[in-house]
Structure formats: C-alpha cells, structure tokens
Design a protein around this motif. Structure first.
Motif, PDB file in Angstrom:
ATOM      1  N   UNK A   1      45.090 -35.330  16.177  1.00 20.51           N
ATOM      2  CA  UNK A   1      44.911 -34.096  15.396  1.00 20.51           C
ATOM      3  C   UNK A   1      44.858 -34.422  13.901  1.00 20.51           C
TER       4      UNK A   1
ATOM      5  N   UNK B   1      43.523 -36.866  12.455  1.00 28.10           N
ATOM      6  CA  UNK B   1      42.285 -37.489  11.997  1.00 28.10           C
ATOM      7  C   UNK B   1      41.164 -36.460  11.960  1.00 28.10           C
ATOM      8  N   UNK B   2      40.712 -36.114  10.794  1.00 28.67           N
ATOM      9  CA  UNK B   2      39.594 -35.196  10.617  1.00 28.67           C
ATOM     10  C   UNK B   2      39.793 -33.870  11.333  1.00 28.67           C
TER      11      UNK B   2
ATOM     12  N   UNK C   1      41.407 -28.156   8.362  1.00 31.98           N
ATOM     13  CA  UNK C   1      41.444 -28.393   6.916  1.00 31.98           C
ATOM     14  C   UNK C   1      40.076 -28.094   6.293  1.00 31.98           C
ATOM     15  N   UNK C   2      39.016 -28.369   7.063  1.00 32.61           N
ATOM     16  CA  UNK C   2      37.682 -28.045   6.527  1.00 32.61           C
ATOM     17  C   UNK C   2      37.524 -26.544   6.357  1.00 32.61           C
TER      18      UNK C   2
ATOM     19  N   UNK D   1      39.447 -25.520   3.280  1.00 27.31           N
ATOM     20  CA  UNK D   1      38.816 -25.923   2.021  1.00 27.31           C
ATOM     21  C   UNK D   1      37.580 -25.067   1.723  1.00 27.31           C
ATOM     22  N   UNK D   2      36.803 -24.762   2.793  1.00 26.43           N
ATOM     23  CA  UNK D   2      35.573 -23.988   2.577  1.00 26.43           C
ATOM     24  C   UNK D   2      35.894 -22.586   2.051  1.00 26.43           C
TER      25      UNK D   2
ATOM     26  N   UNK E   1      38.189 -21.842  -0.027  1.00 23.97           N
ATOM     27  CA  UNK E   1      38.683 -21.836  -1.413  1.00 23.97           C
ATOM     28  C   UNK E   1      37.535 -22.048  -2.394  1.00 23.97           C
ATOM     29  N   UNK E   2      37.710 -21.576  -3.624  1.00 23.93           N
ATOM     30  CA  UNK E   2      36.730 -21.913  -4.662  1.00 23.93           C
ATOM     31  C   UNK E   2      36.847 -23.398  -4.992  1.00 23.93           C
ATOM     32  N   UNK E   3      35.767 -23.990  -5.373  1.00 17.20           N
ATOM     33  CA  UNK E   3      35.796 -25.437  -5.651  1.00 17.20           C
ATOM     34  C   UNK E   3      36.747 -25.746  -6.789  1.00 17.20           C
ATOM     35  N   UNK E   4      37.596 -26.759  -6.552  1.00 18.45           N
ATOM     36  CA  UNK E   4      38.627 -27.091  -7.544  1.00 18.45           C
ATOM     37  C   UNK E   4      38.012 -27.696  -8.802  1.00 18.45           C
TER      38      UNK E   4
END
Lengths: 629, 201
Positions: A612, A614-615, A619-620, A623-624, A626-629
């Motif tokens: 679990x 590994x990739x 989490x993807x 991240x998608x 959220x606004x780009x950091x």
C-alpha cells in the motif's frame, strides 16, 4: 524342583530389588547401595533366602558385568580411544602400576611370598567399573573432569586384566594339579604354546566375526522388521562370546569387552546398545545383590579388626596413589578428591582374578576367602564414600566446580547437539544443510537398506527406531538441544514426539508433517515447530508459475509468503474447530469452504493491496484536489 | 561510446505509472545495460560478484528508482551495503570504481517547489541525496547531477510519455558521448543536459 527353585530365586531377587532399591533411592543412597543392601538381607548371613554357596550366585550374576563391558567396549570408537590416549595410557597405566607396586610392597613386607605379593598388588589395584560407572552416571558426574579421568582409568584396568590373566600362571611356582573344581576348558590339555594359540584364536574369531559376520546378519534381521529378533541377536552375541571365552578359559567379560570394541563402529551400534541396556541394568543389579550376598559375615566376625583394617588400609593406599596422579595430571582439588574417592575401591575383576589365582595355587584358600570379603566390603563402601563426597566434600568446592564446568564439559563430549530421526528424502535435506554448516548431528533411521546406502556414501547414519526411549538416550537425547523428527510414518513421528515431550522436555522439537491431519495432531501434542512437507516446494512452483505468466519476481515472492502466512493461520483456527470429533466431516467441509473463502479474499484484499505504501492511489487523489504548491 | 549501467529498483512496478513508462521508453536500447534489482533478487540475496563485475564494465552508473520517503527503495540500500565492499570500492586498495560517474534517476510525487527551505519538504532533493553523493566521493567516483522528474502525482499519461521520451534522449546522448561528462557534476539536474546545446559535440 530345579525349575521351581530357579523361579523362586528369581522371585526373591526381583522382589528384593523392587523393595530395596526405591527405599535406598528415597534415602538418597543410590541404586547400587540399594542392591547391595538387598543382597546382604536376602543373603546367607541374614535371611538366607539365597546362596548357601555365594560363588554360584556370583557366577551367574557376572553376566551383568559381561554385558556392561560389552557396552563399554561399544563406546570405544577408535577416534575416542585416540583422543583419550594420554589419560588412558598415562593415568590408567600409572594408576595400575603405582597401586600394584604399593600394595605388592606392603604385602611383601607383611610376609607374603614375592610372587603372591605381585599377584595381590595386581588384583587389588583394580577398581570396580560396575559400581563406579553406575554411581557416576547416577549422580551425573560422568562429564566432569574426574568422571572422564575415572572412565579412562577404568578402561585401562579392564584391558589390563588380559595380561594379568596371562602372567598369573607364570607366577605360580607350584605345579598346577589338574583343577578339579572349575570347568574343564579346551586349554587344559594343551602345552603352553598351544594355550597361547587357542587364546589368540578365540580373540581373532571375535574380531573377524564382529567385522564380517555381524553387520550382514544384522542387516538380514533388520529387513525382517521383527524387533525382538534384534534383542535376541544382541543377547546371542554376548552369550556366544561368553561361552567361547569360557571354553578357552578366558574371562567372558573380557571377551564381551573386545566384542563391543569390534562393534563400536557398526551402524547398528545404537540399536544393539539400546537392546542390551535393560538387561544390563537388571543383571548388574543382580550382580550387586550377589556381591552383597557373598559378604561372609562369619568370616568378618572372626577377625573384624584385621579385615576392616585391611579394607581401610588398601583403600587409603589406592586413594593416595590416585591423589598423586590426579595432581600430576592437573585435576583441580575437588575433582581430584572425587577421582580418588571413586576409584579407591577394589573391583569385580578381583573376584575373577582371585578364583583364578587360587586355581593356579598362587594364593592360599584362606587368604582368598578373606580377600573376597574385603573386596565385597570395599565395593559396598564405594556408594557410601561417594555419598560422603557428595554431601560433605563437594559443597565446599561448589564455587570452584562451577568455574571448571565449561572446561571439563567439552573434553570428551561425543554427544551431538542435534538428533535427526529419519533420514529419508525429507530429513536428509535438513540434515545435509545442518551438517554443511558445521553442526554435528546424530542421525537415526529405520530403513536398513538406506542406512547401508548412506554408509557407502560416507554418511554416518545409525540404524534404529527413534520412538524408543532407550535408543534416544543412547543417541544422546539427554544432552542434545534439538530433535528433528522427519520420519516417514506418522505413527512413528507421533510416538517420538510423545516420548520426547515426556522424557526430554528440554529438547526443542522440529517435526515433519505429511497430511493436514498430522499437523492438527501435532498441534494437539503441543508441537510448536511443524513443517508440512511439500508446502514450501509447491509454493516455490507457484512463484515460478506466476513469473512465467509475466508477474514480477518480487511480487510473486511476496505473494507466496502472504499465501503461506494466511494458510498457516487458517490451519491454526481450523485446528480449534476440529475438536468436535463427531462433526468431523462437517468440519472438513467447513475447512474446505473456509480455505476457499480465504484464498479468494486473499486475492482481492491482500495480494492487490500489498505494498500500500508504494504508489498509493489515495495520495494522487489528494494531491489533485489541492491547488499547486 | 560511454558504457551506461542502469540499476533499477521498484518493488511494485506493476503499480507504477512513471517508471513503467520510463522503462518502456528505454526498452532494448543498445549500449545500455539494464539491471532490474528486484527482479534479479526477489529474496534480497544480492550476488555481490555479479554486481561488482557489472560495475567494473561500465563508466556511468545510474541508480533509477522512485524517491520513496526521501530516499531509495530498500533493495538499493541493501545493494550499497553489500556491493560496495571495503578494499574493492573504497579504502587504500579499493580503486575499482575510480573515475566513474554515479548518480540517481528519480521520480518524486511532489512539485519541485516543495523541495525548498520554505516548501513542504524543507530541503532540496540534493540535500536528501547526500548519502549517495558522499558514497560516490568515498568510492573515488564523480557524483553527476541527479536526473529528477518532479510532480508525478499531477501528471497525466501524456505528460508521463513526454517525460519518458526526454529520458530516452538524455540516455542516448550519454551513451553517444554527446554530453561532456566532466560538466555533469556542475549541473543542478542532469535534465538540463538536453537544453545545453553548447555542451553537445
């Protein structure tokens, strides 16, 4: 009538043993003393149940000594002899020489003729292998430095009896009249060189038969798989040797000892040992009873001071010689004392040699009778002396003794840390792996053909049934760490496991199981390390199959381990379910369903979710969002 | 032609998006030796002899792996521990790797902006890679600038294919000596090599 008396006598002996040995043990006196006391009580001096003439009892009971020497002989692998050569030759040789010289000198000073003095020195320099070894074993002192030294000395003494028997006729100055009392032997009518030839011939016969006859014979017997035939064969061998030796007028004990040595390297050694062991114990007991019974109290009462004085004097002389030797051979004080205490007595071979010397008119009859009493008393005193050592002397040295423990224990430790029962297709792999890692194993196997085949390959395997207590003891179960049970039949496996759990709880068990049912049974027996055969291989095959179908190697490997883990867990939970024997079929069905359920849930849950970390998809997703950091 | 060795490590390639594509892009490339560690040693028992021989036969050693937990997957550590032996890779007599180029080819989920003092991860990738840099130094190798692919989490498959193409191009240039190797340690990322026409011969 004769038969009745034999039965009656047996009953008296056995009853005496059964009554007095546990009593003696309970009082902390040890089994040997128990037998001796039993002998005294049922003997002619007290109750008079047995032996109007003590000698006859001795004659029969000597068979125990014969068996013991046979077993001692079998312990003597050439490598062991070689390793002990210094202590056997040095310590043993000097002990016999020193004690013999001292005693002979004293006897000469006390007015004995020169030749008789020499004979006395030799006879009385010997110690009692039977009593000393038995007592040392009983107290667990065999592996100590003193125990090992004692063993070496006793060994030398047992061997030294051969030349003594040869020398005595030469010492006898009087012409020997044809002995009327003792049995007629082949030797009697022959000239000196002929006698020598007969003796050598008998010895050669034993060696040749032991080397070339016994193994093939044992093989045939082993193939019949009738277990009692083995016992019969073992007994037959000892008896045959004894008869042969009597025939040529040699000591049967010596012959048996020799026979044992010849068989020391046989792959049937452990089997023979364990077959004879119970007889040895009983017959030795009989021997001790006979010693007790043969103590002539009327003789002692006539001259109590002289006899006890002689006993104490002789034992003191021997003890002093032993103490000096122990010093020279660098025994620590406590060990040296034990060594001297143990070997100060006079041995059973003295009986043999005394009767022999009176036959050849080397010693007169009165002296012989007195010495017989002295020997018996000194033997009877030995367990008491050892008790004295244990209770009074040893406690003073306990600290030093524990310091010495490590050094002395690996001196002659021929027992191996691992015992493997069963060296078939399963056990052989494990065994070879362990051996390749430099760990010594004692390997037992019941398939005589396989034992032979392995023997030809240079692998030392002992033929034997490891489900027998005595055989496991012979294989060193008392000192081993691991017992690997890889026998082919589960009945045997179960017996071995039960035996080991009961008598050798210190042994870690590693057990092979063939069927799932075996596994359950082993779990019920409390075995922690169970190895279902073929499980690992089948999974390895599965891993390769997955790889060939395109799966990654690491994934396949992990999948197999996951599956294995799950399967073990399932088994454990099912083992609990299985308890209801009436619903066996039901639970079997349940089990199969359960397995399938688990396997399919494995596939969905465990296998795909493995790694679990590994990739992870989550989490993807996060991240998608959220606004780009 | 420079001899290039890729030591690849991904414990779950079947789940990977980026590395699966990178591998597809470079599959069967002549002149490049591809060494898949997890495939070769699924039980982690690394054949030290084989690995050392591979290293001796190559000039550029690339450790390609996802940037898991600011570092490499477990087998890479195992590989470093066992293969770079004293007396062979480092120490007075350890000159087997002298002068070779060594670096990491990594993919990171987060964007480059996170790897700054004020960013989410507080340190630069270069700082996280110090164990590798210093390992190279100790083994008398040059640590080339790492090849880093940032922001994998946000990429779609088209972006990923684009990255894979660039990766192949970089490897081709390395192999064909189109990059001056001595410049590599001075770059920030090896990725820049593609954009440096002055460096191409």
């Amino acid at each position: 009538m004769n038969q009745h008396s034999l039965l009656f006598q047996s009953m008296v002996y056995l009853a005496a043993a059964i009554v007095f040995v546990p009593l003696a043990k309970k009082m902390g006196l040890g089994a040997v003393l128990g037998y001796l006391i039993a002998g005294v009580i049922i003997g002619p001096s007290l109750l008079g149940f047995i032996g109007k003439e003590g000698e006859d009892i001795m004659h029969f009971a000597e068979f125990g000594v014969v068996m013991m020497l046979f077993l001692i002989g079998m312990e003597l692998e050439p490598t062991l002899l070689w390793r002990l050569r210094t202590s056997i030759l040095g310590l043993g040789g000097l002990q016999v020489l020193g004690s013999a010289a001292a005693i002979a000198g004293l006897a000469y000073l006390l007015g004995q003729p020169f030749n008789a003095s020499l004979a006395l020195g030799m006879i009385l320099s010997l110690s009692s292998t039977a009593i000393v070894l038995q007592t040392l074993n009983e107290k667990g002192w065999m592996s100590t430095a003193a125990g090992q030294s004692s063993f070496s000395v006793l060994l030398f003494q047992d061997i030294a009896v051969i030349p003594m028997l040869a020398i005595f006729p030469l010492l006898a100055t009087q012409v020997v009249a044809a002995p009327e009392l003792h049995e007629h032997t082949l030797r009697d009518d022959l000239p000196a060189w002929g006698q020598t030839l007969v003796v050598l011939g008998a010895v050669a016969a034993i060696i040749i038969a032991g080397r070339y006859l016994v193994n093939p014979l044992m093989r045939i017997i082993a193939r019949t798989r009738v277990r009692e035939l083995f016992t019969a064969m073992a007994l037959l061998m000892v008896v045959a040797i004894a008869v042969l030796m009597n025939l040529v007028g040699l000591s049967s004990a010596l012959g048996a000892f020799l026979g044992g040595v010849v068989l020391a390297n046989s792959e049937y050694r452990h089997e023979l040992e364990s077959d004879i062991e119970p007889f040895k114990g009983l017959l030795l007991g009989l021997f001790f009873i006979a010693v007790g019974a043969s103590i002539d109290f009327s003789l002692i009462l006539q001259e109590p001071l002289l006899i006890f004085g002689l006993v104490i004097g002789l034992m003191l002389v021997k003890a002093i010689v032993l103490l000096i030797l122990g010093r020279i051979f660098k025994l620590s004080t406590d060990q040296n004392l034990l060594f001297a205490f143990a070997l100060a007595d006079i041995g059973e071979f003295a009986f043999v040699l005394l009767s022999f010397s009176s036959q050849v008119r080397l010693l007169d009859e009165k002296l012989t009778a007195m010495l017989t009493a002295i020997v018996a008393i000194s033997m009877a005193l030995t367990p008491l002396i050892m008790l004295l050592y244990e209770k009074v002397v040893q406690p003073k040295f306990t600290r030093q003794a524990s310091d010495k423990e490590e050094r002395s224990s690996d001196e002659i430790n021929e027992k191996n840390p691992v015992i493997i029962a069963g060296f078939g297709r399963f056990g052989s792999m494990t065994g070879r792996f362990i051996r390749a890692n430099g760990i010594k194993c004692t390997i037992l196997d019941l398939d005589s053909d396989r034992v032979d085949a392995l023997h030809n390959l240079g692998i030392k395997v002992y033929y034997g049934d490891a489900s027998r207590y005595d055989l496991l003891v012979a294989a060193g179960a008392n000192d081993a760490k691991l017992l690997i049970v890889a026998t082919d039949s589960f009945d045997q496996t179960r017996q071995i496991v039960e035996l080991a759990r009961k008598y050798f709880p210190h042994l870690q068990l590693l057990v092979r199981a063939q069927q799932v049912e075996d596994t359950f049974d082993l779990m019920d027996l409390g075995v922690l390390h169970i190895y279902r055969e073929t499980v690992d291989t089948s999974l390895r095959m599965g891993v390769d199959a997955l790889r060939m179908l395109g799966a990654r190697a690491y994934h396949s490997e992990r999948a197999a381990r996951t599956f294995f883990r799950q399967d073990e867990q399932t088994l454990k939970s099912l083992s609990a379910l299985r308890d209801d024997k009436k619903q066996y079929v039901n639970s079997m069905k349940e089990r199969i369903e359960e397995m399938e359920k688990l396997i399919s849930s494995d596939r969905i849950k465990t296998w795909l979710d493995e790694g679990q970390g590994w990739d992870a998809e989550s989490i993807r997703d996060e991240v998608r969002g959220e606004p780009e950091a | 032609m420079a001899r290039v060795l890729i030591n690849f490590a991904h414990p779950a390639l079947e789940k990977s998006r980026m590395h699966a594509q990178l591998l597809t892009a470079i599959k069967g490339m002549p002149g490049i030796t591809f060494n898949d560690l997890y495939e070769q040693y699924p039980e982690m028992d690394i054949n030290i002899n084989r690995e050392q021989q591979l290293l001796e036969k190559h000039d550029i050693i690339l450790m390609q792996h996802p940037f898991y937990w600011y570092s490499a997957p477990a087998i890479v550590k195992q590989w470093l521990d066992l293969v770079l032996e004293h007396g062979w890779a480092y120490g007075h007599t350890g000159k087997a790797l002298k002068g070779k180029y060594f670096t990491n080819i990594i993919s990171a989920g987060g964007a480059e902006s996170g790897y700054h003092k004020e960013g989410k991860h507080q340190y630069s990738v270069h700082q996280f890679l110090i164990p590798f840099t210093q390992t190279a130094v100790l083994c008398n190798m040059h640590y080339a600038a790492p090849y880093v692919i940032y922001g994998v989490h946000r990429m779609d498959i088209a972006d990923i294919r684009e990255e894979a193409k660039r990766y192949r191009q970089t490897l081709e240039m390395l192999r064909d000596d189109k990059i001056d190797l001595s410049v590599l340690p001075q770059l920030t990322y090896m990725n820049e090599a593609l954009q440096l026409p002055s460096q191409t011969q």
